[in-house]
Design a protein around this motif. Structure first.
Motif, PDB file in Angstrom:
ATOM      1  N   ILE A 187      87.964  80.550  30.756  1.00 39.30           N
ATOM      2  CA  ILE A 187      86.835  81.175  30.397  1.00 39.30           C
ATOM      3  C   ILE A 187      87.077  81.594  28.812  1.00 39.30           C
ATOM      4  CG2 ILE A 187      85.438  83.244  30.421  1.00 39.30           C
ATOM      5  CD1 ILE A 187      85.976  83.183  33.701  1.00 39.30           C
ATOM      6  N   GLU A 188      88.129  81.906  28.480  1.00 42.42           N
ATOM      7  CA  GLU A 188      88.527  82.447  27.109  1.00 42.42           C
ATOM      8  C   GLU A 188      88.225  81.137  26.094  1.00 42.42           C
ATOM      9  OE1 GLU A 188      91.897  84.645  26.492  1.00 42.42           O
ATOM     10  OE2 GLU A 188      91.263  85.399  24.603  1.00 42.42           O
ATOM     11  N   THR A 189      88.537  80.118  26.418  1.00 48.14           N
ATOM     12  CA  THR A 189      88.445  78.658  25.664  1.00 48.14           C
ATOM     13  C   THR A 189      87.113  78.746  25.334  1.00 48.14           C
ATOM     14  OG1 THR A 189      90.415  77.967  26.768  1.00 48.14           O
ATOM     15  CG2 THR A 189      88.892  76.379  25.290  1.00 48.14           C
ATOM     16  N   GLU A 190      86.098  78.807  26.047  1.00 45.75           N
ATOM     17  CA  GLU A 190      84.771  78.497  25.699  1.00 45.75           C
ATOM     18  C   GLU A 190      83.865  79.877  25.431  1.00 45.75           C
ATOM     19  OE1 GLU A 190      82.381  75.524  27.705  1.00 45.75           O
ATOM     20  OE2 GLU A 190      83.855  75.443  28.943  1.00 45.75           O
ATOM     21  N   CYS A 191      84.305  81.043  25.892  1.00 47.75           N
ATOM     22  CA  CYS A 191      83.629  82.241  25.449  1.00 47.75           C
ATOM     23  C   CYS A 191      84.512  83.319  25.174  1.00 47.75           C
ATOM     24  CB  CYS A 191      82.754  82.755  26.855  1.00 47.75           C
ATOM     25  SG  CYS A 191      81.608  81.678  27.188  1.00 47.75           S
ATOM     26  N   PRO A 192      85.360  82.960  24.051  1.00 48.88           N
ATOM     27  CA  PRO A 192      86.269  84.064  23.436  1.00 48.88           C
ATOM     28  C   PRO A 192      85.672  85.309  23.036  1.00 48.88           C
ATOM     29  CG  PRO A 192      85.643  82.467  21.671  1.00 48.88           C
ATOM     30  CD  PRO A 192      85.113  82.016  23.082  1.00 48.88           C
ATOM     31  N   LYS A 193      84.248  85.578  22.584  1.00 49.13           N
ATOM     32  CA  LYS A 193      83.822  86.604  22.238  1.00 49.13           C
ATOM     33  C   LYS A 193      83.526  87.705  23.513  1.00 49.13           C
ATOM     34  CE  LYS A 193      80.504  86.435  18.378  1.00 49.13           C
ATOM     35  NZ  LYS A 193      79.312  85.857  17.885  1.00 49.13           N
ATOM     36  N   LEU A 194      83.321  86.916  24.637  1.00 46.28           N
ATOM     37  CA  LEU A 194      83.042  87.817  25.931  1.00 46.28           C
ATOM     38  C   LEU A 194      84.424  88.251  26.473  1.00 46.28           C
ATOM     39  CD1 LEU A 194      80.341  88.158  27.230  1.00 46.28           C
ATOM     40  CD2 LEU A 194      81.091  86.782  28.983  1.00 46.28           C
ATOM     41  N   VAL A 195      85.091  87.563  26.231  1.00 42.70           N
ATOM     42  CA  VAL A 195      86.703  88.129  26.886  1.00 42.70           C
ATOM     43  C   VAL A 195      87.075  89.050  25.948  1.00 42.70           C
ATOM     44  CG1 VAL A 195      89.107  87.311  27.072  1.00 42.70           C
ATOM     45  CG2 VAL A 195      87.354  85.742  27.900  1.00 42.70           C
ATOM     46  N   SER A 196      86.930  89.091  24.617  1.00 42.46           N
ATOM     47  CA  SER A 196      87.472  90.113  23.806  1.00 42.46           C
ATOM     48  C   SER A 196      86.353  91.442  24.017  1.00 42.46           C
ATOM     49  CB  SER A 196      87.548  89.857  22.271  1.00 42.46           C
ATOM     50  OG  SER A 196      86.316  89.546  21.766  1.00 42.46           O
ATOM     51  N   TRP A 197      85.017  91.287  24.219  1.00 43.85           N
ATOM     52  CA  TRP A 197      84.350  92.076  24.730  1.00 43.85           C
ATOM     53  C   TRP A 197      84.876  93.029  25.991  1.00 43.85           C
ATOM     54  CZ3 TRP A 197      81.889  91.979  29.386  1.00 43.85           C
ATOM     55  CH2 TRP A 197      80.732  93.139  29.944  1.00 43.85           C
ATOM     56  N   ALA A 198      85.413  92.022  26.886  1.00 48.47           N
ATOM     57  CA  ALA A 198      85.766  92.635  28.396  1.00 48.47           C
ATOM     58  C   ALA A 198      87.071  93.490  27.828  1.00 48.47           C
ATOM     59  CB  ALA A 198      86.209  91.576  29.167  1.00 48.47           C
ATOM     60  N   LYS A 199      87.895  93.137  26.928  1.00 49.58           N
ATOM     61  CA  LYS A 199      89.347  93.895  26.568  1.00 49.58           C
ATOM     62  C   LYS A 199      88.896  95.043  25.858  1.00 49.58           C
ATOM     63  CE  LYS A 199      92.671  89.967  26.195  1.00 49.58           C
ATOM     64  NZ  LYS A 199      92.520  88.841  25.528  1.00 49.58           N
ATOM     65  N   ARG A 200      87.682  95.177  25.204  1.00 48.82           N
ATOM     66  CA  ARG A 200      87.188  96.210  24.479  1.00 48.82           C
ATOM     67  C   ARG A 200      86.793  97.409  25.654  1.00 48.82           C
ATOM     68  NH1 ARG A 200      83.529  93.765  21.567  1.00 48.82           N
ATOM     69  NH2 ARG A 200      85.115  92.871  20.213  1.00 48.82           N
ATOM     70  N   CYS A 201      85.842  96.829  26.522  1.00 51.60           N
ATOM     71  CA  CYS A 201      85.528  97.675  27.459  1.00 51.60           C
ATOM     72  C   CYS A 201      86.655  98.340  28.351  1.00 51.60           C
ATOM     73  CB  CYS A 201      84.764  96.951  28.419  1.00 51.60           C
ATOM     74  SG  CYS A 201      83.065  96.566  27.719  1.00 51.60           S
ATOM     75  N   SER A 202      87.679  97.421  28.366  1.00 49.34           N
ATOM     76  CA  SER A 202      88.848  98.080  29.565  1.00 49.34           C
ATOM     77  C   SER A 202      89.656  99.358  28.735  1.00 49.34           C
ATOM     78  CB  SER A 202      89.688  97.016  29.875  1.00 49.34           C
ATOM     79  OG  SER A 202      90.356  96.370  28.871  1.00 49.34           O
ATOM     80  N   GLU A 203      89.499  99.246  27.281  1.00 49.26           N
ATOM     81  CA  GLU A 203      90.094 100.289  26.693  1.00 49.26           C
ATOM     82  C   GLU A 203      89.352 101.789  27.131  1.00 49.26           C
ATOM     83  OE1 GLU A 203      90.281  98.803  22.692  1.00 49.26           O
ATOM     84  OE2 GLU A 203      91.487  97.450  23.479  1.00 49.26           O
ATOM     85  N   LYS A 204      88.185 101.956  27.471  1.00 47.36           N
ATOM     86  CA  LYS A 204      87.224 103.021  27.762  1.00 47.36           C
ATOM     87  C   LYS A 204      87.947 103.415  29.075  1.00 47.36           C
ATOM     88  CE  LYS A 204      82.728 103.222  27.543  1.00 47.36           C
ATOM     89  NZ  LYS A 204      82.865 104.214  26.395  1.00 47.36           N
ATOM     90  N   GLU A 205      87.938 104.865  29.155  1.00 44.35           N
ATOM     91  CA  GLU A 205      88.471 105.360  30.376  1.00 44.35           C
ATOM     92  C   GLU A 205      87.611 105.324  31.278  1.00 44.35           C
ATOM     93  OE1 GLU A 205      89.816 109.593  29.754  1.00 44.35           O
ATOM     94  OE2 GLU A 205      90.136 109.712  31.996  1.00 44.35           O
ATOM     95  N   SER A 206      86.330 105.200  31.094  1.00 46.39           N
ATOM     96  CA  SER A 206      85.457 105.077  32.409  1.00 46.39           C
ATOM     97  C   SER A 206      85.468 103.847  32.942  1.00 46.39           C
ATOM     98  CB  SER A 206      83.919 105.658  31.810  1.00 46.39           C
ATOM     99  OG  SER A 206      83.620 104.319  30.757  1.00 46.39           O
ATOM    100  N   VAL A 207      85.797 102.845  32.287  1.00 44.17           N
ATOM    101  CA  VAL A 207      85.965 101.523  32.783  1.00 44.17           C
ATOM    102  C   VAL A 207      87.305 101.411  33.640  1.00 44.17           C
ATOM    103  CG1 VAL A 207      86.143  99.136  32.188  1.00 44.17           C
ATOM    104  CG2 VAL A 207      84.545 100.477  31.115  1.00 44.17           C
ATOM    105  N   SER A 208      88.402 101.721  32.758  1.00 38.12           N
ATOM    106  CA  SER A 208      89.630 101.532  33.344  1.00 38.12           C
ATOM    107  C   SER A 208      90.076 102.292  34.503  1.00 38.12           C
ATOM    108  CB  SER A 208      90.870 101.602  32.098  1.00 38.12           C
ATOM    109  OG  SER A 208      90.775 103.074  31.950  1.00 38.12           O
ATOM    110  N   LYS A 209      89.311 103.534  34.505  1.00 39.05           N
ATOM    111  CA  LYS A 209      89.582 104.463  35.965  1.00 39.05           C
ATOM    112  C   LYS A 209      88.805 103.836  37.164  1.00 39.05           C
ATOM    113  CE  LYS A 209      86.963 108.528  35.412  1.00 39.05           C
ATOM    114  NZ  LYS A 209      86.954 109.770  35.182  1.00 39.05           N
TER     115      LYS A 209
END
Lengths: 224, 218
Positions: B175-197
């Motif tokens: 997925i990262e190959t074709e949609c790198p922006k979305l994958v980095s958005w997902a990583k950004r989200c996972s840094e939020k506590e509301s998401v990670s927990k």
């Protein structure tokens, strides 16, 4: 003062377009309707439609001061929020709003598809579809309960969403040889109550038109 | 008076994840009741008699069904903090359009990937990548779909990112190959506590997908 420009890319028989027009009428908002050629007999869908709804290429599209809105239920909510001063369509409490949205979603998932199965088939398949439609309407009767409208004492968003489908019932009844009123009298009573409103009766097409449309479609499909 | 908030859920469900993330954004505590979807509880059948599906939010005993509807309810009830929907009606309509787009399109293609073979699976991969590319266009250069702040579209899609690894492995694609922006958005989200927990471990989801596929496809 700038004038509001409200245009609907339309199909007069479509219950999805008609709910948008009813909502605008309820709010006393004037609009221009542009009928789209959905079946390609006069050149097909307009450039404006294809540009305004590139994802689905479907009607209705509402153009409000040039900005496009797609998906009829979303458009109706937008209309309610944009012209809030006159007759709110959504209830005010979060719980009742969630209930209204639930029934909108239920109606959208079920009614038109099942109704279409009735006229797009014959024999056993048609019987199954009739049974399914009656069950759906009985479910809606339960949701309505003893209220005049789904919105309670006043015509509300679920009423706006649901009433346009009823202009297709006459065609389903003729093709399927049944009567909604016999199976679901409460639903029919609600339908009649809604049709007394100018905002509804001025928008909905004559059921005969829809019956004629369905008859020619059935002929094309080799069903008659 | 303390609010009683319960969720009827199934831990790998992307739809259940939306509700958990939304409540976490609002700082609302809840009890999660795990459902066995092969043996649905009387409570689920009572709270969602029409669709018999999870998630269901039970707020002070009253049920709310359908994940997109539940998220709007959460936003409207706890409206004094972390707004999920924009305030402008046009932008609200746009956000609702894209949530509806995800709901109409995404799961069907995902099902073809984890549940399909050969041509069906290829079709599912193609469809899913088209959907994700469309969503990348919506994201644009923003940090979140909601702009500077996490919004309803972020809430509605972020759970799906836990499925990326598992789908890639059963579908043999990246997925990262074709949609790198979305994958980095997902990583950004996972840094939020509301998401990670709120979200399950992606490795557990990948294991689940592999097992689930074995049951369906063999």
């Amino acid at each position: 003062m700038s004038k509001e420009e409200v245009i609907i890319l339309d199909c007069s028989l479509s219950p999805f377009c008609n709910r948008v027009k009813i909502a605008l009428s309820e709010k006393g908002v004037s609009y221009e309707s542009k009928e789209e050629d959905l079946f390609g007999s006069k050149g097909g869908k307009s450039e404006l439609l294809l540009k305004s709804n590139p994802i689905y290429k479907k009607v209705p599209v509402l153009l409000h001061n040039g900005k496009p809105l797609n998906e009829s239920s979303i458009i109706v909510s937008y209309i309610d929020e944009t012209w809030p001063s006159s007759s709110p369509l959504l209830p005010s409490s979060p719980y009742e709003r969630a209930q209204a949205r639930f029934w909108i979603d239920y109606i959208d998932k079920k009614v038109f598809d099942v109704g279409s199965k009735i006229w797009r088939s014959n024999g056993e398949e048609q019987e199954e579809a009739k049974k399914e439609l009656i069950e759906i309407l009985k479910q809606l009767e339960e949701a309505l309960g003893d209220k005049d409208f789904f919105g309670g004492e006043k015509f509300g968003i679920v009423d706006v969403i649901a009433i346009p489908f009823t202009s297709w019932f006459y065609a389903y009844e003729k093709v399927g040889n049944f009567k909604v009123e016999e199976c679901c009298p409460k639903f029919s009573a609600w339908e009649k109550r809604c049709l007394q409103k100018d905002t509804v009766s001025s928008v909905l097409p004559c059921p005969d038109k829809i019956y004629n449309f369905i008859t020619s479609m059935r002929k094309n499909l080799g069903l008659e | 008076m303390a609010d009683e908030v319960k969720i009827l859920d199934f831990w790998p469900s992307m739809f259940g994840m939306r509700v958990r993330v939304a409540l976490a954004e609002k700082g609302v505590g809840y009890e999660c009741i795990e459902e066995d979807l092969s043996n649905k509880s009387p409570l689920l059948l009572q709270m969602n008699p029409i669709h018999k599906k999870i998630p269901v939010l039970i707020h002070n005993g009253k049920p709310i069904c359908e994940s997109a509807i539940i998220v709007e309810y959460i936003d409207e009830f706890w409206n004094d903090r972390a707004p999920l929907l924009p305030s402008d009606p046009y932008e609200r309509a746009q956000a609702r359009f894209w949530v509806d787009f995800i709901d109409k399109k995404l799961y069907g293609s995902v099902r073809k990937i984890y549940g399909g073979k050969g041509e069906e699976q290829e079709e599912g991969k193609k469809e899913m990548m088209e959907i994700l590319k469309e969503l990348e266009k919506v994201l644009g250069e923003k940090d979140y779909f909601g702009g500077e702040c996490f919004g309803v579209l972020d809430v509605s899609l972020v759970g799906f990112s836990t499925w990326f690894g598992g789908l890639e492995s059963v579908g043999n694609f990246s997925i990262e190959t074709e949609c790198p922006k979305l994958v980095s958005w997902a990583k950004r989200c996972s840094e939020k506590e509301s998401v990670s927990k709120s979200l399950p471990d992606s490795n557990k989801i990948s294991e689940f997908i592999v097992q689930f596929r074995k049951k369906i496809v063999g």
